[in-house]
Design a protein around this motif. Structure first.
Motif, PDB file in Angstrom:
ATOM      1  N   LEU A 141      20.056 112.143  20.364  1.00 32.04           N
ATOM      2  CA  LEU A 141      19.341 111.966  21.620  1.00 32.04           C
ATOM      3  C   LEU A 141      19.226 113.287  22.389  1.00 32.04           C
ATOM      4  O   LEU A 141      18.230 113.532  23.059  1.00 32.04           O
ATOM      5  CB  LEU A 141      20.043 110.914  22.477  1.00 32.04           C
ATOM      6  CG  LEU A 141      19.983 109.489  21.925  1.00 32.04           C
ATOM      7  CD1 LEU A 141      20.782 108.543  22.808  1.00 32.04           C
ATOM      8  CD2 LEU A 141      18.549 109.023  21.804  1.00 32.04           C
ATOM      9  N   GLN A 142      20.216 114.124  22.256  1.00 32.71           N
ATOM     10  CA  GLN A 142      20.165 115.427  22.918  1.00 32.71           C
ATOM     11  C   GLN A 142      19.044 116.280  22.329  1.00 32.71           C
ATOM     12  O   GLN A 142      18.281 116.908  23.056  1.00 32.71           O
ATOM     13  CB  GLN A 142      21.502 116.147  22.772  1.00 32.71           C
ATOM     14  CG  GLN A 142      21.507 117.517  23.411  1.00 32.71           C
ATOM     15  CD  GLN A 142      22.802 118.270  23.161  1.00 32.71           C
ATOM     16  OE1 GLN A 142      23.647 117.822  22.398  1.00 32.71           O
ATOM     17  NE2 GLN A 142      22.948 119.407  23.802  1.00 32.71           N
ATOM     18  N   GLU A 143      18.924 116.304  20.997  1.00 30.12           N
ATOM     19  CA  GLU A 143      17.851 117.064  20.351  1.00 30.12           C
ATOM     20  C   GLU A 143      16.478 116.521  20.722  1.00 30.12           C
ATOM     21  O   GLU A 143      15.545 117.284  20.952  1.00 30.12           O
ATOM     22  CB  GLU A 143      18.022 117.043  18.837  1.00 30.12           C
ATOM     23  CG  GLU A 143      19.209 117.828  18.349  1.00 30.12           C
ATOM     24  CD  GLU A 143      19.456 117.626  16.866  1.00 30.12           C
ATOM     25  OE1 GLU A 143      20.116 118.491  16.291  1.00 30.12           O
ATOM     26  OE2 GLU A 143      19.000 116.618  16.299  1.00 30.12           O
ATOM     27  N   VAL A 144      16.354 115.204  20.804  1.00 32.26           N
ATOM     28  CA  VAL A 144      15.078 114.592  21.194  1.00 32.26           C
ATOM     29  C   VAL A 144      14.707 115.029  22.600  1.00 32.26           C
ATOM     30  O   VAL A 144      13.570 115.413  22.873  1.00 32.26           O
ATOM     31  CB  VAL A 144      15.162 113.051  21.100  1.00 32.26           C
ATOM     32  CG1 VAL A 144      13.936 112.408  21.725  1.00 32.26           C
ATOM     33  CG2 VAL A 144      15.310 112.614  19.658  1.00 32.26           C
ATOM     34  N   GLY A 145      15.666 115.029  23.497  1.00 33.15           N
ATOM     35  CA  GLY A 145      15.405 115.452  24.871  1.00 33.15           C
ATOM     36  C   GLY A 145      15.031 116.920  24.957  1.00 33.15           C
ATOM     37  O   GLY A 145      14.165 117.308  25.741  1.00 33.15           O
ATOM     38  N   MET A 146      15.686 117.751  24.154  1.00 30.79           N
ATOM     39  CA  MET A 146      15.401 119.182  24.200  1.00 30.79           C
ATOM     40  C   MET A 146      14.043 119.513  23.585  1.00 30.79           C
ATOM     41  O   MET A 146      13.436 120.529  23.928  1.00 30.79           O
ATOM     42  CB  MET A 146      16.509 119.959  23.491  1.00 30.79           C
ATOM     43  CG  MET A 146      17.823 119.921  24.241  1.00 30.79           C
ATOM     44  SD  MET A 146      19.148 120.729  23.367  1.00 30.79           S
ATOM     45  CE  MET A 146      18.667 122.425  23.548  1.00 30.79           C
ATOM     46  N   ARG A 147      13.555 118.680  22.678  1.00 32.80           N
ATOM     47  CA  ARG A 147      12.260 118.924  22.031  1.00 32.80           C
ATOM     48  C   ARG A 147      11.096 118.284  22.766  1.00 32.80           C
ATOM     49  O   ARG A 147       9.973 118.319  22.299  1.00 32.80           O
ATOM     50  CB  ARG A 147      12.291 118.407  20.598  1.00 32.80           C
ATOM     51  CG  ARG A 147      13.209 119.167  19.691  1.00 32.80           C
ATOM     52  CD  ARG A 147      13.119 118.620  18.296  1.00 32.80           C
ATOM     53  NE  ARG A 147      14.140 119.181  17.432  1.00 32.80           N
ATOM     54  CZ  ARG A 147      14.345 118.785  16.194  1.00 32.80           C
ATOM     55  NH1 ARG A 147      13.606 117.815  15.682  1.00 32.80           N
ATOM     56  NH2 ARG A 147      15.292 119.333  15.477  1.00 32.80           N
ATOM     57  N   GLY A 148      11.329 117.638  23.886  1.00 36.47           N
ATOM     58  CA  GLY A 148      10.239 117.079  24.687  1.00 36.47           C
ATOM     59  C   GLY A 148      10.010 115.602  24.477  1.00 36.47           C
ATOM     60  O   GLY A 148       9.009 115.068  24.943  1.00 36.47           O
ATOM     61  N   GLY A 149      10.868 114.914  23.777  1.00 35.60           N
ATOM     62  CA  GLY A 149      10.722 113.477  23.573  1.00 35.60           C
ATOM     63  C   GLY A 149      10.107 113.157  22.230  1.00 35.60           C
ATOM     64  O   GLY A 149       9.675 114.028  21.477  1.00 35.60           O
ATOM     65  N   TYR A 150      10.066 111.848  21.945  1.00 32.80           N
ATOM     66  CA  TYR A 150       9.556 111.402  20.650  1.00 32.80           C
ATOM     67  C   TYR A 150       8.061 111.681  20.492  1.00 32.80           C
ATOM     68  O   TYR A 150       7.590 111.983  19.396  1.00 32.80           O
ATOM     69  CB  TYR A 150       9.826 109.903  20.456  1.00 32.80           C
ATOM     70  CG  TYR A 150      11.280 109.604  20.179  1.00 32.80           C
ATOM     71  CD1 TYR A 150      11.870 109.998  18.990  1.00 32.80           C
ATOM     72  CD2 TYR A 150      12.055 108.918  21.100  1.00 32.80           C
ATOM     73  CE1 TYR A 150      13.195 109.730  18.714  1.00 32.80           C
ATOM     74  CE2 TYR A 150      13.384 108.642  20.843  1.00 32.80           C
ATOM     75  CZ  TYR A 150      13.950 109.049  19.651  1.00 32.80           C
ATOM     76  OH  TYR A 150      15.259 108.791  19.401  1.00 32.80           O
ATOM     77  N   VAL A 151       7.291 111.574  21.591  1.00 35.79           N
ATOM     78  CA  VAL A 151       5.851 111.801  21.502  1.00 35.79           C
ATOM     79  C   VAL A 151       5.561 113.252  21.125  1.00 35.79           C
ATOM     80  O   VAL A 151       4.766 113.533  20.219  1.00 35.79           O
ATOM     81  CB  VAL A 151       5.168 111.424  22.837  1.00 35.79           C
ATOM     82  CG1 VAL A 151       3.688 111.791  22.809  1.00 35.79           C
ATOM     83  CG2 VAL A 151       5.339 109.944  23.117  1.00 35.79           C
TER      84      VAL A 151
END
Length: 146
Positions: free
Chosen positions: A76-86
């Motif tokens: 979840l941390q990586e997803v947040g740092m990359r701008g989200g799933y979209v």
């Protein structure tokens, strides 16, 4: 007023005397100090931030055919740092499109292996001159033809 001037003068003289003593003691202390060589602190290479909520399987299977295409899902941390799933989906689609265009156009890879050129062909005069400066201690040997 005279006492104020006298006290200021005494205070300045005392401060000057104290500074001279400090520099003399610092100079004598510096002459007795030995210095060490250069020390470098290297960061450990395998230091990865620990994700306490990620499951770690105790079973480590042998590498097989599925390892090539399997990617571990991001935390979840990586997803947040990359701008989200979209945003991650958009970036993935762009990367796959670029990879497909690269395959279709048959363009050279961005990183190509080096191709060594052949050694230069020397004429007889150049070979004689090279032999004059040849140092046998460095592995330089005379050509077989002479």
């Amino acid at each position: 007023m005279a006492t104020t001037t006298l006290l200021t003068g005494l205070l300045a003289a005392t401060a000057l005397h104290a500074q001279q003593e400090q520099t003399e003691s610092a100079d004598s202390a510096n002459s007795n100090v030995t210095t060490l060589g250069e020390v470098r602190a290297l960061k450990p290479e395998d230091e990865v931030p620990v994700d306490l909520y990620r499951f770690k399987s105790p079973v480590q299977p042998e590498p097989n055919a599925f390892n090539r295409s399997w990617r571990e899902p991001p935390s979840l941390q990586e997803v947040g740092m990359r701008g989200g799933y979209v945003m991650m989906g958009i970036n993935y689609a762009i990367a796959k499109t670029a990879q497909g265009l690269h395959t279709l156009t048959r363009a050279p890879d961005p990183i190509q292996s080096a191709i060594a050129r052949p050694p230069p062909g020397l004429d007889a005069a150049q070979q004689r001159r090279a032999l004059q400066f040849c140092d046998p201690e460095q592995g330089c040997a005379a050509p077989a033809g002479d």
